[in-house]
Motif scaffolding. Structure first.
Motif, PDB file in Angstrom:
ATOM      1  N   LYS A   1      -1.082   6.025  11.188  1.00  0.00           N
ATOM      2  CA  LYS A   1      -1.699   6.929  10.216  1.00  0.00           C
ATOM      3  C   LYS A   1      -0.666   7.684   9.382  1.00  0.00           C
ATOM      4  O   LYS A   1      -0.843   7.882   8.174  1.00  0.00           O
ATOM      5  N   GLY A   2       0.435   8.104  10.017  1.00  0.00           N
ATOM      6  CA  GLY A   2       1.441   8.878   9.306  1.00  0.00           C
ATOM      7  C   GLY A   2       2.161   8.131   8.204  1.00  0.00           C
ATOM      8  O   GLY A   2       2.847   8.748   7.380  1.00  0.00           O
ATOM      9  N   PHE A   3       2.024   6.823   8.183  1.00  0.00           N
ATOM     10  CA  PHE A   3       2.697   6.025   7.144  1.00  0.00           C
ATOM     11  C   PHE A   3       1.710   5.385   6.175  1.00  0.00           C
ATOM     12  O   PHE A   3       2.111   4.717   5.238  1.00  0.00           O
ATOM     13  N   GLN A   4       0.420   5.598   6.374  1.00  0.00           N
ATOM     14  CA  GLN A   4      -0.558   4.904   5.540  1.00  0.00           C
ATOM     15  C   GLN A   4      -0.514   5.332   4.075  1.00  0.00           C
ATOM     16  O   GLN A   4      -0.702   4.505   3.177  1.00  0.00           O
ATOM     17  N   CYS A   5      -0.266   6.600   3.818  1.00  0.00           N
ATOM     18  CA  CYS A   5      -0.168   7.058   2.431  1.00  0.00           C
ATOM     19  C   CYS A   5       0.973   6.344   1.703  1.00  0.00           C
ATOM     20  O   CYS A   5       0.787   5.771   0.632  1.00  0.00           O
ATOM     21  N   ALA A   6       2.173   6.382   2.309  1.00  0.00           N
ATOM     22  CA  ALA A   6       3.339   5.752   1.684  1.00  0.00           C
ATOM     23  C   ALA A   6       3.150   4.246   1.564  1.00  0.00           C
ATOM     24  O   ALA A   6       3.573   3.633   0.574  1.00  0.00           O
ATOM     25  N   TYR A   7       2.527   3.657   2.582  1.00  0.00           N
ATOM     26  CA  TYR A   7       2.301   2.208   2.570  1.00  0.00           C
ATOM     27  C   TYR A   7       1.365   1.826   1.432  1.00  0.00           C
ATOM     28  O   TYR A   7       1.637   0.885   0.671  1.00  0.00           O
ATOM     29  N   ALA A   8       0.246   2.543   1.302  1.00  0.00           N
ATOM     30  CA  ALA A   8      -0.707   2.250   0.233  1.00  0.00           C
ATOM     31  C   ALA A   8      -0.064   2.443  -1.138  1.00  0.00           C
ATOM     32  O   ALA A   8      -0.257   1.627  -2.055  1.00  0.00           O
ATOM     33  N   ALA A   9       0.720   3.514  -1.278  1.00  0.00           N
ATOM     34  CA  ALA A   9       1.365   3.770  -2.569  1.00  0.00           C
ATOM     35  C   ALA A   9       2.338   2.658  -2.926  1.00  0.00           C
ATOM     36  O   ALA A   9       2.403   2.208  -4.079  1.00  0.00           O
ATOM     37  N   ARG A  10       3.098   2.170  -1.937  1.00  0.00           N
ATOM     38  CA  ARG A  10       4.047   1.088  -2.210  1.00  0.00           C
ATOM     39  C   ARG A  10       3.320  -0.206  -2.521  1.00  0.00           C
ATOM     40  O   ARG A  10       3.734  -0.972  -3.393  1.00  0.00           O
ATOM     41  N   TRP A  11       2.227  -0.469  -1.805  1.00  0.00           N
ATOM     42  CA  TRP A  11       1.424  -1.663  -2.071  1.00  0.00           C
ATOM     43  C   TRP A  11       0.894  -1.642  -3.510  1.00  0.00           C
ATOM     44  O   TRP A  11       1.015  -2.627  -4.245  1.00  0.00           O
ATOM     45  N   ILE A  12       0.321  -0.516  -3.905  1.00  0.00           N
ATOM     46  CA  ILE A  12      -0.252  -0.391  -5.255  1.00  0.00           C
ATOM     47  C   ILE A  12       0.841  -0.485  -6.311  1.00  0.00           C
ATOM     48  O   ILE A  12       0.677  -1.158  -7.335  1.00  0.00           O
ATOM     49  N   GLU A  13       1.975   0.186  -6.071  1.00  0.00           N
ATOM     50  CA  GLU A  13       3.078   0.146  -7.033  1.00  0.00           C
ATOM     51  C   GLU A  13       3.591  -1.267  -7.221  1.00  0.00           C
ATOM     52  O   GLU A  13       3.879  -1.698  -8.346  1.00  0.00           O
ATOM     53  N   THR A  14       3.696  -2.013  -6.125  1.00  0.00           N
ATOM     54  CA  THR A  14       4.173  -3.389  -6.214  1.00  0.00           C
ATOM     55  C   THR A  14       3.196  -4.256  -6.990  1.00  0.00           C
ATOM     56  O   THR A  14       3.598  -5.024  -7.878  1.00  0.00           O
ATOM     57  N   LYS A  15       1.916  -4.132  -6.688  1.00  0.00           N
ATOM     58  CA  LYS A  15       0.923  -4.949  -7.398  1.00  0.00           C
ATOM     59  C   LYS A  15       0.849  -4.576  -8.872  1.00  0.00           C
ATOM     60  O   LYS A  15       0.662  -5.441  -9.740  1.00  0.00           O
ATOM     61  N   THR A  16       1.019  -3.298  -9.179  1.00  0.00           N
ATOM     62  CA  THR A  16       1.011  -2.859 -10.576  1.00  0.00           C
ATOM     63  C   THR A  16       2.219  -3.419 -11.319  1.00  0.00           C
ATOM     64  O   THR A  16       2.100  -3.958 -12.426  1.00  0.00           O
ATOM     65  N   ARG A  17       3.383  -3.300 -10.703  1.00  0.00           N
ATOM     66  CA  ARG A  17       4.621  -3.750 -11.345  1.00  0.00           C
ATOM     67  C   ARG A  17       4.634  -5.247 -11.589  1.00  0.00           C
ATOM     68  O   ARG A  17       5.209  -5.718 -12.575  1.00  0.00           O
ATOM     69  N   TRP A  18       3.990  -6.003 -10.703  1.00  0.00           N
ATOM     70  CA  TRP A  18       3.985  -7.456 -10.835  1.00  0.00           C
ATOM     71  C   TRP A  18       2.668  -7.994 -11.405  1.00  0.00           C
ATOM     72  O   TRP A  18       2.461  -9.199 -11.442  1.00  0.00           O
ATOM     73  N   SER A  19       1.809  -7.095 -11.875  1.00  0.00           N
ATOM     74  CA  SER A  19       0.525  -7.481 -12.503  1.00  0.00           C
ATOM     75  C   SER A  19      -0.314  -8.373 -11.588  1.00  0.00           C
ATOM     76  O   SER A  19      -0.852  -9.402 -12.022  1.00  0.00           O
ATOM     77  N   LEU A  20      -0.404  -7.973 -10.321  1.00  0.00           N
ATOM     78  CA  LEU A  20      -1.230  -8.694  -9.361  1.00  0.00           C
ATOM     79  C   LEU A  20      -2.594  -8.013  -9.246  1.00  0.00           C
ATOM     80  O   LEU A  20      -2.743  -6.829  -9.561  1.00  0.00           O
ATOM     81  N   ALA A  21      -3.582  -8.761  -8.794  1.00  0.00           N
ATOM     82  CA  ALA A  21      -4.948  -8.253  -8.694  1.00  0.00           C
ATOM     83  C   ALA A  21      -5.253  -7.784  -7.271  1.00  0.00           C
ATOM     84  O   ALA A  21      -4.438  -7.938  -6.353  1.00  0.00           O
ATOM     85  N   ALA A  22      -6.446  -7.208  -7.085  1.00  0.00           N
ATOM     86  CA  ALA A  22      -6.893  -6.752  -5.761  1.00  0.00           C
ATOM     87  C   ALA A  22      -8.356  -7.127  -5.588  1.00  0.00           C
ATOM     88  O   ALA A  22      -9.119  -7.153  -6.561  1.00  0.00           O
ATOM     89  N   ASP A  23      -8.746  -7.412  -4.334  1.00  0.00           N
ATOM     90  CA  ASP A  23     -10.170  -7.670  -4.094  1.00  0.00           C
ATOM     91  C   ASP A  23     -10.848  -6.365  -3.668  1.00  0.00           C
ATOM     92  O   ASP A  23     -10.194  -5.352  -3.420  1.00  0.00           O
ATOM     93  N   ASP A  24     -12.169  -6.381  -3.577  1.00  0.00           N
ATOM     94  CA  ASP A  24     -12.929  -5.154  -3.359  1.00  0.00           C
ATOM     95  C   ASP A  24     -12.633  -4.506  -2.003  1.00  0.00           C
ATOM     96  O   ASP A  24     -12.476  -3.280  -1.911  1.00  0.00           O
ATOM     97  N   SER A  25     -12.556  -5.288  -0.928  1.00  0.00           N
ATOM     98  CA  SER A  25     -12.301  -4.695   0.386  1.00  0.00           C
ATOM     99  C   SER A  25     -10.880  -4.144   0.471  1.00  0.00           C
ATOM    100  O   SER A  25     -10.644  -3.100   1.092  1.00  0.00           O
TER     101      SER A  25
END
Length: 237
Positions: A201-225
């Protein structure tokens, strides 16, 4: 008087013997460096801007969880092994091990000035302390792994299948998407996205932010779940 003379002679004799011994002992090997002069560059973890992360998450294109007609993912599509993408003489494994270490012992090896031999790390996924004395020993080397936060197969199904080979290789070696982590934990994560696997739990914020930043930077998509899970993880910021 005789005893004092004998004692003095013994001291002299021991001193001479010590000098003679030191004269033929081999010199101590130079110590390996514990901190190289320049660490590899990568995005710093810094405080998470939650509103920005949520905005970037909302802006990601949407993809089906299992897109129809998608070619089967093959690891070799992203190149083979770690490259030296920043041209510093060291491959990405050594760069990430150095960057993420609490304490590290290195040596020059060929064109690389920080071949990592041993050290201490804190696994971001579990919070556990990882201490290794010989990373040239296969068992220890396997116990600390370099993880793609956004796995290669996840990137493949969310847009990378249509990339050029060069772009896929660049993604595989992107320092911003790489972390030094506990080997068994990395194996349990496998290629899951946040809907299927989450760190402590203590790393979920940073993990989600890095995941989103990576997908944004590389123009990748995400599914609903995946999108829902990331939103929940940002709630721990």
């Amino acid at each position: 008087m005789g005893r004092r003379t004998s004692l003095g002679a013994l001291v002299v004799l021991l001193a001479v013997a010590g000098w003679a011994l030191s004269s033929w002992l081999p010199e101590e090997a130079p110590a390996t460096r514990r901190t190289p002069p320049v660490a590899p560059s990568a995005p710093s973890p810094g405080p998470v801007d939650v509103s920005e992360a949520r905005g970037d998450l909302a802006a990601l294109a949407t993809v089906a969880r299992r897109p129809d007609g998608l070619a089967v993912y093959v690891r070799s599509s992203f190149g083979g092994g770690w490259a030296d993408s920043d041209g510093n003489g060291c491959n990405q494994r050594d760069d990430v091990l150095l960057r993420d270490a609490v304490e590290v012992r290195t040596r020059p090896q060929g064109s690389c000035d920080h071949d990592v031999l041993a050290g201490t790390w804190v696994d971001p996924y579990t919070g556990g302390r990882l201490v290794f004395t010989d990373l040239k020993e296969p068992g220890q080397a396997q116990a600390i792994q370099i993880d793609h936060v956004v796995p290669l197969s996840e990137a493949w199904r969310s847009g990378a299948s249509g990339w050029s080979s060069d772009r896929r290789r660049a993604f595989a070696d992107d320092l911003g998407n790489l972390l030094a982590v506990d080997g068994p934990t990395n194996m349990s994560k496998s290629d899951d996205d946040p809907a299927g696997w989450r760190p402590r739990k203590g790393f979920q914020c940073a993990y989600a932010a890095r995941w989103i930043e990576t997908k944004t930077r590389w123009s990748l998509a995400a599914d609903d779940s995946e999108r829902r899970a990331l939103g929940e993880m940002l709630g721990f910021c």
